[in-house]
Design a protein around this motif. Structure first.
Motif, PDB file in Angstrom:
ATOM      1  N   GLY A 143      -2.193   8.347  -6.708  1.00 49.87           N
ATOM      2  CA  GLY A 143      -0.909   7.675  -6.793  1.00 49.87           C
ATOM      3  C   GLY A 143      -1.043   6.264  -7.313  1.00 49.87           C
ATOM      4  O   GLY A 143      -0.233   5.801  -8.137  1.00 49.87           O
ATOM      5  N   MET A 144      -2.072   5.560  -6.862  1.00 44.00           N
ATOM      6  CA  MET A 144      -2.316   4.204  -7.332  1.00 44.00           C
ATOM      7  C   MET A 144      -2.601   4.191  -8.833  1.00 44.00           C
ATOM      8  O   MET A 144      -2.121   3.325  -9.570  1.00 44.00           O
ATOM      9  N   PHE A 145      -3.371   5.182  -9.319  1.00 44.72           N
ATOM     10  CA  PHE A 145      -3.685   5.275 -10.742  1.00 44.72           C
ATOM     11  C   PHE A 145      -2.414   5.492 -11.569  1.00 44.72           C
ATOM     12  O   PHE A 145      -2.220   4.866 -12.617  1.00 44.72           O
ATOM     13  N   ILE A 146      -1.527   6.380 -11.089  1.00 46.61           N
ATOM     14  CA  ILE A 146      -0.273   6.644 -11.799  1.00 46.61           C
ATOM     15  C   ILE A 146       0.583   5.383 -11.850  1.00 46.61           C
ATOM     16  O   ILE A 146       1.191   5.058 -12.882  1.00 46.61           O
ATOM     17  N   THR A 147       0.642   4.655 -10.750  1.00 44.89           N
ATOM     18  CA  THR A 147       1.436   3.428 -10.709  1.00 44.89           C
ATOM     19  C   THR A 147       0.938   2.414 -11.725  1.00 44.89           C
ATOM     20  O   THR A 147       1.717   1.847 -12.492  1.00 44.89           O
ATOM     21  N   VAL A 148      -0.360   2.168 -11.729  1.00 43.56           N
ATOM     22  CA  VAL A 148      -0.934   1.203 -12.671  1.00 43.56           C
ATOM     23  C   VAL A 148      -0.712   1.656 -14.114  1.00 43.56           C
ATOM     24  O   VAL A 148      -0.374   0.843 -14.996  1.00 43.56           O
ATOM     25  N   LEU A 149      -0.854   2.954 -14.366  1.00 45.28           N
ATOM     26  CA  LEU A 149      -0.682   3.487 -15.713  1.00 45.28           C
ATOM     27  C   LEU A 149       0.742   3.258 -16.224  1.00 45.28           C
ATOM     28  O   LEU A 149       0.946   2.759 -17.340  1.00 45.28           O
ATOM     29  N   PHE A 150       1.737   3.578 -15.410  1.00 45.52           N
ATOM     30  CA  PHE A 150       3.122   3.440 -15.868  1.00 45.52           C
ATOM     31  C   PHE A 150       3.576   1.983 -15.886  1.00 45.52           C
ATOM     32  O   PHE A 150       4.431   1.617 -16.699  1.00 45.52           O
ATOM     33  N   MET A 155      10.609  -1.201  -8.889  1.00 42.41           N
ATOM     34  CA  MET A 155      10.199  -2.561  -8.525  1.00 42.41           C
ATOM     35  C   MET A 155      11.140  -3.137  -7.470  1.00 42.41           C
ATOM     36  O   MET A 155      10.717  -3.801  -6.524  1.00 42.41           O
ATOM     37  N   LEU A 156      12.442  -2.854  -7.626  1.00 40.81           N
ATOM     38  CA  LEU A 156      13.425  -3.285  -6.636  1.00 40.81           C
ATOM     39  C   LEU A 156      13.139  -2.636  -5.281  1.00 40.81           C
ATOM     40  O   LEU A 156      13.146  -3.304  -4.238  1.00 40.81           O
ATOM     41  N   ILE A 157      12.856  -1.336  -5.297  1.00 38.74           N
ATOM     42  CA  ILE A 157      12.537  -0.619  -4.065  1.00 38.74           C
ATOM     43  C   ILE A 157      11.291  -1.203  -3.405  1.00 38.74           C
ATOM     44  O   ILE A 157      11.235  -1.392  -2.179  1.00 38.74           O
ATOM     45  N   GLY A 158      10.276  -1.499  -4.207  1.00 32.78           N
ATOM     46  CA  GLY A 158       9.050  -2.091  -3.675  1.00 32.78           C
ATOM     47  C   GLY A 158       9.296  -3.423  -3.005  1.00 32.78           C
ATOM     48  O   GLY A 158       8.705  -3.720  -1.953  1.00 32.78           O
ATOM     49  N   GLY A 159      10.165  -4.228  -3.586  1.00 38.44           N
ATOM     50  CA  GLY A 159      10.492  -5.516  -2.974  1.00 38.44           C
ATOM     51  C   GLY A 159      11.123  -5.361  -1.605  1.00 38.44           C
ATOM     52  O   GLY A 159      10.781  -6.098  -0.660  1.00 38.44           O
ATOM     53  N   PHE A 160      12.018  -4.392  -1.465  1.00 34.89           N
ATOM     54  CA  PHE A 160      12.645  -4.155  -0.163  1.00 34.89           C
ATOM     55  C   PHE A 160      11.643  -3.634   0.855  1.00 34.89           C
ATOM     56  O   PHE A 160      11.697  -3.998   2.035  1.00 34.89           O
ATOM     57  N   ILE A 161      10.740  -2.758   0.428  1.00 35.05           N
ATOM     58  CA  ILE A 161       9.732  -2.232   1.357  1.00 35.05           C
ATOM     59  C   ILE A 161       8.854  -3.368   1.881  1.00 35.05           C
ATOM     60  O   ILE A 161       8.575  -3.462   3.086  1.00 35.05           O
ATOM     61  N   ASP A 176       0.835  -1.203   0.000  1.00 34.61           N
ATOM     62  CA  ASP A 176       0.000   0.000   0.000  1.00 34.61           C
ATOM     63  C   ASP A 176       0.869   1.252   0.000  1.00 34.61           C
ATOM     64  O   ASP A 176       0.582   2.224  -0.718  1.00 34.61           O
ATOM     65  N   ILE A 177       1.942   1.242   0.788  1.00 29.97           N
ATOM     66  CA  ILE A 177       2.865   2.383   0.826  1.00 29.97           C
ATOM     67  C   ILE A 177       3.553   2.546  -0.528  1.00 29.97           C
ATOM     68  O   ILE A 177       3.689   3.665  -1.045  1.00 29.97           O
ATOM     69  N   TRP A 178       3.967   1.420  -1.126  1.00 26.98           N
ATOM     70  CA  TRP A 178       4.764   1.486  -2.355  1.00 26.98           C
ATOM     71  C   TRP A 178       3.959   2.015  -3.536  1.00 26.98           C
ATOM     72  O   TRP A 178       4.346   2.979  -4.181  1.00 26.98           O
ATOM     73  N   TRP A 179       2.795   1.371  -3.816  1.00 28.67           N
ATOM     74  CA  TRP A 179       2.152   1.718  -5.078  1.00 28.67           C
ATOM     75  C   TRP A 179       1.245   2.944  -4.985  1.00 28.67           C
ATOM     76  O   TRP A 179       0.851   3.503  -6.004  1.00 28.67           O
ATOM     77  N   LYS A 180       0.944   3.404  -3.758  1.00 27.24           N
ATOM     78  CA  LYS A 180       0.141   4.618  -3.614  1.00 27.24           C
ATOM     79  C   LYS A 180       0.977   5.871  -3.356  1.00 27.24           C
ATOM     80  O   LYS A 180       0.522   6.973  -3.662  1.00 27.24           O
ATOM     81  N   THR A 181       2.190   5.698  -2.813  1.00 26.76           N
ATOM     82  CA  THR A 181       2.986   6.868  -2.441  1.00 26.76           C
ATOM     83  C   THR A 181       4.390   6.848  -3.045  1.00 26.76           C
ATOM     84  O   THR A 181       4.784   7.788  -3.738  1.00 26.76           O
ATOM     85  N   VAL A 182       5.157   5.781  -2.780  1.00 23.32           N
ATOM     86  CA  VAL A 182       6.561   5.752  -3.184  1.00 23.32           C
ATOM     87  C   VAL A 182       6.709   5.769  -4.700  1.00 23.32           C
ATOM     88  O   VAL A 182       7.453   6.587  -5.257  1.00 23.32           O
ATOM     89  N   PHE A 183       6.005   4.886  -5.390  1.00 18.54           N
ATOM     90  CA  PHE A 183       6.134   4.783  -6.847  1.00 18.54           C
ATOM     91  C   PHE A 183       5.761   6.091  -7.554  1.00 18.54           C
ATOM     92  O   PHE A 183       6.568   6.633  -8.320  1.00 18.54           O
ATOM     93  N   PRO A 184       4.570   6.649  -7.318  1.00 15.59           N
ATOM     94  CA  PRO A 184       4.212   7.873  -8.048  1.00 15.59           C
ATOM     95  C   PRO A 184       5.029   9.098  -7.657  1.00 15.59           C
ATOM     96  O   PRO A 184       5.179  10.022  -8.461  1.00 15.59           O
TER      97      PRO A 184
END
Length: 374
Positions: free
Chosen positions: A347-354, A211-217, A34-42
């Protein structure tokens, strides 16, 4: 060899704990995701893509030539590394390590200069400090600028400290003889890619790093949850906390040692006084947690940049940020209240889009490579 045995035992123990507590692991993984794809990624993706494009187009070389003398005088790093440091202040970690690894791979900076850069170009995203921490966790927008001033002031002091790292002989930067326009043209000619190819490469490279960052989180979120589940955290608390009133502080520091967001969230508890909360958050933001440390270590592992200077710099950053926070709290400064709101669903929308765009680019590249092989 004992390190291998210890690592194998630890990983096996962690896997067994996860097998016996799958629900705890799942909840923690969902929290990390939830932290990664809604905040960190976008929040990081635009900066990653833009810095890749700026490097390919020669913009970093241009400004690096302009800032060369200034950066050499204050931090003993060349101009392009100085541009990287300033960009990292806006983008947040671990973008500084990523850009430093690229400069080192291109032999634009020496190993000592790269280690100085990785150590100093590591700070939190201002959106995270002003929005998530001040407005979200603390419910106190006025604290945002105070925390930001202490955090970025600490990063500047880390840069001044790291200028003495490496001595006067090793890692001496190359003098820039060419002017800004010449450096810009040479960098663009050296890259040589058309803009469309450059943009596609920037998107793919940025998504791969995220994706690497998300795995560590996710991993460190699960690890922290399992330590709490099986009493390892409670055992540490019993050793560290002599009084019941200090227990929330110890819990926050323990969580922040592993994962920054969890530690900051616990530091914002109402059971901790406001001034102590600010000091804890400054310390945790400066150290940034083992999850972020692992991200940086993974990014620089493809180069000859060593992790040790980065670890020492994080201790300095945490110390400087706490001292600056104490100083700012002791004087009647009036900071403006800035309440920023980052809607997670956007943020979630941007993540899915990219992620979808990156998948299409990968499929297109694969089809092209097959045509060439045929």
């Amino acid at each position: 060899m004992w390190k291998t045995y210890a690592a194998a035992f630890t990983v096996t123990l962690f896997a067994a704990a996860l097998l016996f507590s799958p629900e705890t692991g799942l909840r923690a993984a969902i929290y990390g995701m939830d932290i990664w794809w809604k905040t960190v990624f976008p929040s990081l993706l635009p900066f990653f893509i833009l810095t890749e494009l700026m490097a390919g187009l020669g913009v970093i070389a241009f400004f690096g030539s302009l800032l060369s003398r200034f950066m050499q005088f204050f931090f003993r790093i060349p101009g392009p590394a100085g541009v990287t440091w300033m960009l990292s202040l806006a983008s947040g970690f671990p973008s500084g390590a990523r850009m430093a690894a690229r400069l080192r791979a291109e032999h634009s900076i020496t190993r000592i200069e790269a280690e100085r850069l990785v150590a100093m170009a590591h700070s939190s995203n201002p959106l995270f400090i002003l929005s998530a921490v001040a407005s979200g966790f603390l419910k106190n927008p006025e604290a945002g600028f105070l925390l930001a001033a202490a955090h970025y002031g600490g990063a500047f002091l880390v840069g001044l400290t790291m200028r003495f790292y490496g001595g006067s002989k090793k890692g001496k930067a190359k003098t820039v003889a060419s002017g800004p326009l010449t450096a810009f043209k040479e960098a663009r000619k050296k890259d040589g890619r058309v803009f469309g190819t450059m943009f596609a490469d920037a998107v793919l490279s940025s998504v791969q790093t995220l994706m690497l960052i998300g795995g560590f989180i996710l991993f460190f979120s699960v690890l922290t949850a399992l330590l709490n589940e099986y009493g390892a955290a409670a055992f540490f608390f019993s050793l560290a906390a002599s009084q019941e009133t200090s227990m929330p502080i110890v819990r926050a520091l323990f969580a922040g040692f592993f994962e920054l967001t969890s530690g900051v969230q616990l530091s914002s508890s109402t059971s901790i006084s406001s001034n102590v909360s600010l000091l804890l958050i400054s310390a945790i933001l400066g150290f940034s947690g083992l999850s972020v440390h692992a991200q940086v270590a993974a990014i620089i592992s493809s180069t000859d940049i060593r992790y040790g200077p980065f670890l020492v710099a994080r201790v300095f950053h945490s110390f400087y940020a706490v001292i600056l926070t104490l100083w700012l709290l002791s004087y009647p400064f009036s900071f403006p209240a800035v309440s920023l709101s980052f809607i997670p669903e956007r943020g979630m929308f941007i993540t899915v889009l990219f992620l979808g765009a990156a998948s299409l680019l990968l499929a297109f590249r694969y089809s092209k490579s097959r045509e060439k092989r045929a």
